[in-house]
Scaffold this active site. Sequence first.
Site, short mmCIF file in Angstrom:
data_model
loop_
_atom_site.label_atom_id
_atom_site.label_comp_id
_atom_site.label_asym_id
_atom_site.label_seq_id
_atom_site.Cartn_x
_atom_site.Cartn_y
_atom_site.Cartn_z
CG ASP A 1 -1.99 1.04 1.19
OD1 ASP A 1 -1.68 2.19 0.80
OD2 ASP A 1 -3.13 0.73 1.56
CG ASP B 1 2.30 -8.99 -3.52
OD1 ASP B 1 2.40 -9.64 -2.45
OD2 ASP B 1 1.38 -9.17 -4.33
CG ASN C 1 6.66 -7.18 10.51
OD1 ASN C 1 6.30 -7.66 11.59
ND2 ASN C 1 5.87 -6.36 9.82
CE1 TYR D 1 0.77 -15.79 10.68
CE2 TYR D 1 0.22 -16.58 12.88
CZ TYR D 1 0.82 -15.66 12.05
OH TYR D 1 1.48 -14.59 12.60
CE LYS E 1 4.62 -15.25 10.73
NZ LYS E 1 5.56 -14.22 10.23
CB THR F 1 -1.54 -5.32 14.70
OG1 THR F 1 -2.30 -6.51 14.44
CG2 THR F 1 -0.20 -5.70 15.33
#
Length: 243
Positions: free
Chosen positions: A38, A62, A85, A150, A154, A185
């Site tokens: 963005d 991206d 990150n 997910y 990680k 967040t």
Amino acid sequence: MEFDGQVALVTGSTAGIGREVARLLARGGARVVVTGRDAARGAGTVASIEAEGGRARFVAADLADLGSVRALAAAVGEVDVLVNNAAVFPFAATAEQDAEGFRRLFDVNVRGPFFLTAALLPGMAARGRGSVVNVSTSLTHVPVPGGAVYAATKAALESLTRTWAVEFRGTGVRVNAVAPGATETGTALALNPGSVAEVGRAAPIGRPATPREIAEAVVFLASPRAAYVHGELLLADGGRTLS
């Protein structure tokens, strides 16, 4: 300042933890490369850094697109600090996980950081200095329903942290990881604010983390204060794994 004369690249730094990491590194004297998809949010992060007297620029990227990852590495050039990150984390029950979502999770969370690090870390090694910090999650230690893919991405990033620490031994480059617990967040709160608060309350510290608190842990590992810390995972989860 401890990052004077250094260039730092922080992926996913247009919001949340990454934005706070970028701001702290800039306050420490680093010239920060802000990156994300963005451009408007990237410009906002750069503006906030410059308003505090820091130096930063935005490069759009991206991490799901390998060509974009390679272009980012080429645009940045020499880097002293790399913070991997950026991540996506749509949750789904195992029986409901679609193949496209599975692929995207691994593309962004594993393949992107792998090839970005592969492009930049040899240059650090050649110069005899550098620090890589990978941002993981405490869900690799405290599993939750719906987080299978997910957490697997990680866990892979944590494994890469240990492997890179050994692979680049003796080069002056350090590689470490931070595993945040529940953190307030914007993305996490938009997805499920109740869950963030609930998981935070379950930790011995009794609350979720702020993005700034996690960023402090990341910047510590990147800094000379952690000069003898290598190949480690710092759990910044308020003690959640103990309870």
